[in-house]
Design a protein around this motif. Structure first.
Motif, PDB file in Angstrom:
ATOM      1  N   PHE A  31     -57.698  17.011 -52.611  1.00 19.24           N
ATOM      2  CA  PHE A  31     -58.154  16.475 -53.891  1.00 19.24           C
ATOM      3  C   PHE A  31     -56.975  16.267 -54.833  1.00 19.24           C
ATOM      4  O   PHE A  31     -56.169  17.171 -55.045  1.00 19.24           O
ATOM      5  CB  PHE A  31     -59.161  17.420 -54.554  1.00 19.24           C
ATOM      6  CG  PHE A  31     -60.430  17.584 -53.770  1.00 19.24           C
ATOM      7  CD1 PHE A  31     -61.291  16.514 -53.571  1.00 19.24           C
ATOM      8  CD2 PHE A  31     -60.764  18.810 -53.235  1.00 19.24           C
ATOM      9  CE1 PHE A  31     -62.458  16.660 -52.853  1.00 19.24           C
ATOM     10  CE2 PHE A  31     -61.940  18.974 -52.516  1.00 19.24           C
ATOM     11  CZ  PHE A  31     -62.788  17.890 -52.318  1.00 19.24           C
ATOM     12  N   SER A 102     -58.087  19.911 -60.083  1.00 20.92           N
ATOM     13  CA  SER A 102     -58.699  18.724 -59.496  1.00 20.92           C
ATOM     14  C   SER A 102     -60.040  18.562 -60.189  1.00 20.92           C
ATOM     15  O   SER A 102     -60.803  19.525 -60.290  1.00 20.92           O
ATOM     16  CB  SER A 102     -58.900  18.912 -57.995  1.00 20.92           C
ATOM     17  OG  SER A 102     -57.655  19.033 -57.360  1.00 20.92           O
ATOM     18  N   LEU A 103     -60.302  17.364 -60.662  1.00 16.10           N
ATOM     19  CA  LEU A 103     -61.481  17.138 -61.488  1.00 16.10           C
ATOM     20  C   LEU A 103     -62.475  16.198 -60.814  1.00 16.10           C
ATOM     21  O   LEU A 103     -62.083  15.267 -60.103  1.00 16.10           O
ATOM     22  CB  LEU A 103     -61.064  16.540 -62.832  1.00 16.10           C
ATOM     23  CG  LEU A 103     -60.029  17.336 -63.626  1.00 16.10           C
ATOM     24  CD1 LEU A 103     -59.564  16.532 -64.839  1.00 16.10           C
ATOM     25  CD2 LEU A 103     -60.584  18.686 -64.047  1.00 16.10           C
ATOM     26  N   HIS A 104     -63.751  16.442 -61.061  1.00 13.00           N
ATOM     27  CA  HIS A 104     -64.798  15.497 -60.681  1.00 13.00           C
ATOM     28  C   HIS A 104     -64.705  14.305 -61.637  1.00 13.00           C
ATOM     29  O   HIS A 104     -64.122  14.406 -62.725  1.00 13.00           O
ATOM     30  CB  HIS A 104     -66.181  16.149 -60.807  1.00 13.00           C
ATOM     31  CG  HIS A 104     -66.459  17.207 -59.794  1.00 13.00           C
ATOM     32  ND1 HIS A 104     -66.784  16.931 -58.490  1.00 13.00           N
ATOM     33  CD2 HIS A 104     -66.463  18.565 -59.904  1.00 13.00           C
ATOM     34  CE1 HIS A 104     -66.983  18.061 -57.838  1.00 13.00           C
ATOM     35  NE2 HIS A 104     -66.789  19.066 -58.664  1.00 13.00           N
ATOM     36  N   GLU A 108     -65.536  17.643 -64.933  1.00  9.34           N
ATOM     37  CA  GLU A 108     -65.751  19.032 -64.534  1.00  9.34           C
ATOM     38  C   GLU A 108     -64.706  19.411 -63.472  1.00  9.34           C
ATOM     39  O   GLU A 108     -64.244  18.569 -62.714  1.00  9.34           O
ATOM     40  CB  GLU A 108     -67.163  19.233 -63.981  1.00  9.34           C
ATOM     41  CG  GLU A 108     -68.268  18.967 -64.989  1.00  9.34           C
ATOM     42  CD  GLU A 108     -68.250  19.913 -66.186  1.00  9.34           C
ATOM     43  OE1 GLU A 108     -67.939  21.100 -66.019  1.00  9.34           O
ATOM     44  OE2 GLU A 108     -68.553  19.453 -67.301  1.00  9.34           O
ATOM     45  N   VAL A 109     -64.328  20.691 -63.433  1.00  8.33           N
ATOM     46  CA  VAL A 109     -63.293  21.160 -62.513  1.00  8.33           C
ATOM     47  C   VAL A 109     -63.875  21.338 -61.116  1.00  8.33           C
ATOM     48  O   VAL A 109     -64.919  21.948 -60.933  1.00  8.33           O
ATOM     49  CB  VAL A 109     -62.674  22.484 -63.018  1.00  8.33           C
ATOM     50  CG1 VAL A 109     -61.668  23.033 -62.011  1.00  8.33           C
ATOM     51  CG2 VAL A 109     -62.012  22.279 -64.377  1.00  8.33           C
ATOM     52  N   ARG A 110     -63.167  20.819 -60.126  1.00 10.24           N
ATOM     53  CA  ARG A 110     -63.556  20.928 -58.729  1.00 10.24           C
ATOM     54  C   ARG A 110     -62.732  21.994 -58.009  1.00 10.24           C
ATOM     55  O   ARG A 110     -63.236  22.743 -57.203  1.00 10.24           O
ATOM     56  CB  ARG A 110     -63.324  19.588 -58.043  1.00 10.24           C
ATOM     57  CG  ARG A 110     -63.517  19.594 -56.555  1.00 10.24           C
ATOM     58  CD  ARG A 110     -63.065  18.296 -55.920  1.00 10.24           C
ATOM     59  NE  ARG A 110     -63.441  17.170 -56.738  1.00 10.24           N
ATOM     60  CZ  ARG A 110     -63.887  16.015 -56.277  1.00 10.24           C
ATOM     61  NH1 ARG A 110     -63.990  15.805 -54.999  1.00 10.24           N
ATOM     62  NH2 ARG A 110     -64.188  15.043 -57.088  1.00 10.24           N
ATOM     63  N   TRP A 111     -61.415  22.021 -58.282  1.00 12.22           N
ATOM     64  CA  TRP A 111     -60.515  22.916 -57.551  1.00 12.22           C
ATOM     65  C   TRP A 111     -59.388  23.327 -58.482  1.00 12.22           C
ATOM     66  O   TRP A 111     -58.966  22.563 -59.342  1.00 12.22           O
ATOM     67  CB  TRP A 111     -59.930  22.183 -56.337  1.00 12.22           C
ATOM     68  CG  TRP A 111     -59.595  23.104 -55.217  1.00 12.22           C
ATOM     69  CD1 TRP A 111     -58.449  23.845 -55.090  1.00 12.22           C
ATOM     70  CD2 TRP A 111     -60.390  23.405 -54.083  1.00 12.22           C
ATOM     71  NE1 TRP A 111     -58.509  24.583 -53.933  1.00 12.22           N
ATOM     72  CE2 TRP A 111     -59.684  24.327 -53.293  1.00 12.22           C
ATOM     73  CE3 TRP A 111     -61.644  22.981 -53.650  1.00 12.22           C
ATOM     74  CZ2 TRP A 111     -60.174  24.830 -52.100  1.00 12.22           C
ATOM     75  CZ3 TRP A 111     -62.133  23.480 -52.462  1.00 12.22           C
ATOM     76  CH2 TRP A 111     -61.405  24.396 -51.698  1.00 12.22           C
ATOM     77  N   LYS A 131     -61.928  26.899 -54.975  1.00 12.74           N
ATOM     78  CA  LYS A 131     -62.940  25.914 -55.352  1.00 12.74           C
ATOM     79  C   LYS A 131     -63.772  26.442 -56.516  1.00 12.74           C
ATOM     80  O   LYS A 131     -64.087  27.628 -56.574  1.00 12.74           O
ATOM     81  CB  LYS A 131     -63.859  25.641 -54.156  1.00 12.74           C
ATOM     82  CG  LYS A 131     -64.898  24.583 -54.418  1.00 12.74           C
ATOM     83  CD  LYS A 131     -65.725  24.333 -53.178  1.00 12.74           C
ATOM     84  CE  LYS A 131     -66.736  23.230 -53.455  1.00 12.74           C
ATOM     85  NZ  LYS A 131     -67.523  22.923 -52.271  1.00 12.74           N
ATOM     86  N   ASN A 133     -67.361  26.005 -57.836  1.00 18.73           N
ATOM     87  CA  ASN A 133     -68.630  25.424 -57.392  1.00 18.73           C
ATOM     88  C   ASN A 133     -69.766  25.755 -58.354  1.00 18.73           C
ATOM     89  O   ASN A 133     -70.846  26.139 -57.933  1.00 18.73           O
ATOM     90  CB  ASN A 133     -68.956  25.834 -55.950  1.00 18.73           C
ATOM     91  CG  ASN A 133     -68.878  27.324 -55.739  1.00 18.73           C
ATOM     92  OD1 ASN A 133     -68.722  28.082 -56.687  1.00 18.73           O
ATOM     93  ND2 ASN A 133     -68.996  27.747 -54.504  1.00 18.73           N
ATOM     94  N   GLY A 135     -71.069  24.704 -62.695  1.00 21.80           N
ATOM     95  CA  GLY A 135     -70.832  23.907 -63.887  1.00 21.80           C
ATOM     96  C   GLY A 135     -71.685  24.435 -65.018  1.00 21.80           C
ATOM     97  O   GLY A 135     -72.626  25.186 -64.770  1.00 21.80           O
ATOM     98  N   SER A 137     -67.819  23.372 -66.082  1.00 24.07           N
ATOM     99  CA  SER A 137     -66.538  24.023 -65.769  1.00 24.07           C
ATOM    100  C   SER A 137     -65.338  23.386 -66.458  1.00 24.07           C
ATOM    101  O   SER A 137     -64.207  23.842 -66.279  1.00 24.07           O
ATOM    102  CB  SER A 137     -66.321  24.024 -64.257  1.00 24.07           C
ATOM    103  OG  SER A 137     -66.286  22.696 -63.767  1.00 24.07           O
TER     104      SER A 137
END
Length: 144
Positions: A31, A102-104, A108-111, A131, A133, A135, A137
């Motif tokens: 990501f 790493s952001l969606h 929102e934070v993904r990693w 990760k 997982n 929100g 986040s």
């Protein structure tokens, strides 16, 4: 260190920009890193730390004032972790730290990736990543 220590590809750097570039290049789980935040002591604004971490948590202690702070959401998972003191392949244990996010697409934070730059020899690497997982986040970006 998650990156192979002592490899011929060991990156070295001199400042936050170099560390941010190394974290962006790492790309946990493939990501892209959308944002990198420098770790700064909340008490004295110091930028040198001793760090303890495992794969899913990290805590930094300012070498100037001794203040310990969890990185991102690490406090929530600390009791389940088995953190060890981070050490550079050169033996150094004082680091500049930064966190890559790493952001969606919605922000929102993904990693999360915790990168360290040894203050003794400049060696850089990612020492922990995990990760996110749940929100919401997006607020985690402010907890580096």
């Amino acid at each position: 260190m998650i990156e192979e220590p002592g490899s011929s590809e060991q990156r070295r750097g001199e400042d936050f920009a170099d560390l941010a570039a190394a974290i962006r290049e790492f790309q946990a789980e493939g990501f892209a890193v959308g944002e990198v935040t420098e770790s700064v002591c909340g008490r004295c604004e110091g930028r040198a730390f001793r760090v303890v971490a495992d794969d899913d948590v990290a805590r930094r202690t300012c070498t100037a004032c001794g203040t310990s702070e969890f990185i991102v959401d690490s406090a929530d998972y600390w009791d389940e972790a088995e953190p060890v003191e981070c050490e550079c392949p050169c033996g150094g244990d004082k680091f500049a730290a930064a966190v890559g996010f790493s952001l969606h697409p919605d922000g929102e934070v993904r990693w999360v990736s915790v990168g360290l730059r040894c203050l003794a020899d400049g060696a850089m690497g990612v020492y922990a990543d995990w990760k996110i997982n749940y929100g919401p986040s997006a607020h985690l970006v402010n907890l580096a």
